[in-house]
Write a protein that holds these residues in place. Structure first.
Motif, PDB file in Angstrom:
ATOM      1  N   UNK A 137      48.548  44.059  41.018  1.00 34.12           N
ATOM      2  CA  UNK A 137      48.250  44.067  39.584  1.00 34.12           C
ATOM      3  C   UNK A 137      48.082  45.513  39.121  1.00 34.12           C
ATOM      4  N   UNK A 138      48.786  45.862  38.073  1.00 27.15           N
ATOM      5  CA  UNK A 138      48.689  47.212  37.525  1.00 27.15           C
ATOM      6  C   UNK A 138      47.611  47.252  36.456  1.00 27.15           C
ATOM      7  N   UNK A 139      46.581  48.048  36.709  1.00 26.87           N
ATOM      8  CA  UNK A 139      45.524  48.288  35.741  1.00 26.87           C
ATOM      9  C   UNK A 139      45.810  49.624  35.049  1.00 26.87           C
ATOM     10  N   UNK A 140      44.877  50.126  34.288  1.00 26.98           N
ATOM     11  CA  UNK A 140      45.143  51.322  33.494  1.00 26.98           C
ATOM     12  C   UNK A 140      45.527  52.528  34.352  1.00 26.98           C
ATOM     13  N   UNK A 141      44.840  52.693  35.474  1.00 27.28           N
ATOM     14  CA  UNK A 141      45.039  53.922  36.257  1.00 27.28           C
ATOM     15  C   UNK A 141      45.653  53.687  37.624  1.00 27.28           C
ATOM     16  N   UNK A 142      45.795  52.439  38.043  1.00 31.99           N
ATOM     17  CA  UNK A 142      46.311  52.187  39.385  1.00 31.99           C
ATOM     18  C   UNK A 142      46.852  50.772  39.509  1.00 31.99           C
ATOM     19  N   UNK A 143      47.596  50.564  40.573  1.00 34.85           N
ATOM     20  CA  UNK A 143      48.048  49.233  40.950  1.00 34.85           C
ATOM     21  C   UNK A 143      47.294  48.829  42.203  1.00 34.85           C
ATOM     22  N   UNK A 144      46.685  47.657  42.176  1.00 34.07           N
ATOM     23  CA  UNK A 144      45.889  47.228  43.324  1.00 34.07           C
ATOM     24  C   UNK A 144      46.215  45.783  43.675  1.00 34.07           C
ATOM     25  N   UNK A 158      30.220  35.428  49.567  1.00 30.85           N
ATOM     26  CA  UNK A 158      29.197  35.512  48.532  1.00 30.85           C
ATOM     27  C   UNK A 158      29.764  35.528  47.134  1.00 30.85           C
ATOM     28  N   UNK A 159      31.008  35.067  46.977  1.00 30.64           N
ATOM     29  CA  UNK A 159      31.607  34.979  45.637  1.00 30.64           C
ATOM     30  C   UNK A 159      31.082  33.708  44.968  1.00 30.64           C
ATOM     31  N   UNK A 160      30.099  33.867  44.108  1.00 33.24           N
ATOM     32  CA  UNK A 160      29.573  32.713  43.397  1.00 33.24           C
ATOM     33  C   UNK A 160      30.439  32.377  42.191  1.00 33.24           C
ATOM     34  N   UNK A 161      30.901  33.414  41.479  1.00 34.30           N
ATOM     35  CA  UNK A 161      31.685  33.203  40.271  1.00 34.30           C
ATOM     36  C   UNK A 161      33.130  33.630  40.490  1.00 34.30           C
ATOM     37  N   UNK A 162      34.052  32.798  39.980  1.00 32.23           N
ATOM     38  CA  UNK A 162      35.486  33.066  40.035  1.00 32.23           C
ATOM     39  C   UNK A 162      35.987  33.224  38.603  1.00 32.23           C
ATOM     40  N   UNK A 163      36.638  34.350  38.328  1.00 33.57           N
ATOM     41  CA  UNK A 163      37.150  34.636  36.992  1.00 33.57           C
ATOM     42  C   UNK A 163      38.651  34.927  37.079  1.00 33.57           C
ATOM     43  N   UNK A 164      39.395  34.483  36.061  1.00 35.23           N
ATOM     44  CA  UNK A 164      40.846  34.718  36.030  1.00 35.23           C
ATOM     45  C   UNK A 164      41.275  35.103  34.616  1.00 35.23           C
ATOM     46  N   UNK A 165      42.425  35.791  34.491  1.00 32.99           N
ATOM     47  CA  UNK A 165      42.945  36.147  33.167  1.00 32.99           C
ATOM     48  C   UNK A 165      43.745  34.999  32.565  1.00 32.99           C
ATOM     49  N   UNK A 166      44.245  35.229  31.355  1.00 28.40           N
ATOM     50  CA  UNK A 166      45.036  34.213  30.649  1.00 28.40           C
ATOM     51  C   UNK A 166      46.527  34.354  30.940  1.00 28.40           C
ATOM     52  N   UNK A 167      46.861  35.035  32.024  1.00 30.24           N
ATOM     53  CA  UNK A 167      48.247  35.222  32.431  1.00 30.24           C
ATOM     54  C   UNK A 167      48.342  35.047  33.939  1.00 30.24           C
ATOM     55  N   UNK A 168      49.555  34.951  34.422  1.00 25.98           N
ATOM     56  CA  UNK A 168      49.767  34.775  35.859  1.00 25.98           C
ATOM     57  C   UNK A 168      50.245  36.085  36.498  1.00 25.98           C
ATOM     58  N   UNK A 169      51.523  36.330  36.489  1.00 27.99           N
ATOM     59  CA  UNK A 169      52.032  37.505  37.206  1.00 27.99           C
ATOM     60  C   UNK A 169      52.240  38.717  36.320  1.00 27.99           C
ATOM     61  N   UNK A 170      52.355  38.497  35.021  1.00 26.82           N
ATOM     62  CA  UNK A 170      52.689  39.593  34.109  1.00 26.82           C
ATOM     63  C   UNK A 170      51.650  39.676  33.002  1.00 26.82           C
ATOM     64  N   UNK A 171      50.835  40.751  32.962  1.00 28.94           N
ATOM     65  CA  UNK A 171      49.809  40.859  31.916  1.00 28.94           C
ATOM     66  C   UNK A 171      50.378  40.857  30.506  1.00 28.94           C
ATOM     67  N   UNK A 172      51.655  41.137  30.351  1.00 26.69           N
ATOM     68  CA  UNK A 172      52.261  41.174  29.021  1.00 26.69           C
ATOM     69  C   UNK A 172      52.638  39.791  28.511  1.00 26.69           C
TER      70      UNK A 172
END
Length: 298
Positions: free
Chosen positions: A88-95, A113-127
């Motif tokens: 995933x490409x963020x503002x300054x890096x791809x991780x 110890x992951x109590x909360x799971x969060x996801x974006x509104x997209x799958x492979x492409x943030x655009x």
């Protein structure tokens, strides 16, 4: 020091070493790590539909809700090779980020110890977004019941545009409406969410605020349209929340949301959510149905 409660098990062909199973994660209730793993196992068939294909962000609390907490996006060092991941490409890096596509990965993350799971509104492409989120955040003096009023109005406005909404609690104070979309540009999704917030303010001027300023929020429900920004994530349906008691971001049916008369009617423990799922099925199953994905109005 070796963990005397550790156990090695096989889940769907993957070897997992589960540790500190007797650790109390929610001291107020005695809810342990073993209970956490058991809960996520029970709800996995429904929860994985909401996580699959999306890069996950984790809120980790290895010592429980009274201990240190931190956000984790990057795949942790030493992760098994079989853990699915996405660059995933963020503002300054791809991780690389974890994609929780199966039960072994879900339990592996919970064991960290992951109590909360969060996801974006997209799958492979943030655009390109395939989901819209309507985040209803009650200000001081308002709560879940006021959010229900706004949610029902939002459902009507969305339906006018040919869009289907699925409600859930946030597991905290408010509500989320999730709307499946035919793939749409991120900018278009954000603009639609902002326009919908304005429409809700006009429809319910004494109850809704659509501006960020916190001084405007007392006595109002803030429609946070900014949650549709590609850089933001939303707690997944069925995720636990890192609060004093183990509440869940619980999917709802529209009839029970409309029938709620007390905030307590819409607060669910992990066991209650798992029992509801087993008895009544998943109210959010339709989110994964391509036939219900709507097209954003032009």
């Amino acid at each position: 020091m070796p963990d005397p409660t550790a156990t090695v098990t096989e889940v769907a062909g993957r070897r997992l070493r589960l540790t500190h199973l007797d650790r109390v994660l929610y001291p107020g209730t005695g809810f342990t790590k073993a209970a956490l793993l058991h809960y996520y196992t029970r709800v996995a068939p429904a929860m994985l539909r909401q996580l699959a294909g999306r890069p996950a962000s984790f809120l980790r609390l290895p010592e429980g809700v009274d201990g240190q907490r931190f956000w984790a996006k990057r795949v942790p060092p030493g992760s098994p090779d079989w853990v699915p991941r996405l660059a995933v490409t963020h503002r300054t890096e791809t991780m690389p980020q974890v994609v929780v596509d199966d039960l072994p990965t879900l339990l592996w993350a919970a064991n960290l110890g992951c109590l909360e799971f969060h996801v974006p509104q997209w799958r492979t492409d943030p655009a390109t977004h395939d989901r819209l989120i309507i985040d209803l955040d009650p200000g001081e003096g308002t709560g879940l019941l006021e959010c229900c009023v706004v949610a029902l109005t939002a459902r009507h406005l969305l339906a006018e545009d040919g869009l289907t909404a699925f409600p859930k609690t946030t597991g905290s104070k408010g509500l989320h409406l999730s709307v499946p979309l035919q793939p749409a540009p991120a900018e278009a999704a954000g603009e639609y969410a902002r326009a919908l917030a304005r429409r809700l303010r006009r429809a319910l001027p004494e109850l809704v605020v659509d501006q960020m300023a916190k001084e405007l929020r007392p006595g109002r429900v803030f429609v946070d349209w900014s949650q549709n920004n590609s850089a933001k994530t939303t707690v997944a349906a069925y995720s636990l929340r890192a609060r004093p008691a183990p509440a869940v971001s619980a999917p709802l049916g529209w009839p029970e949301l409309a029938a709620a008369r007390r905030p307590e009617d819409l607060v669910f423990t992990p066991d209650a959510v798992a029992q509801r799922l087993a008895a009544d099925g998943d109210p959010h199953a339709g989110l994964a149905d391509p036939g219900l994905a709507g097209r954003l109005p032009v």
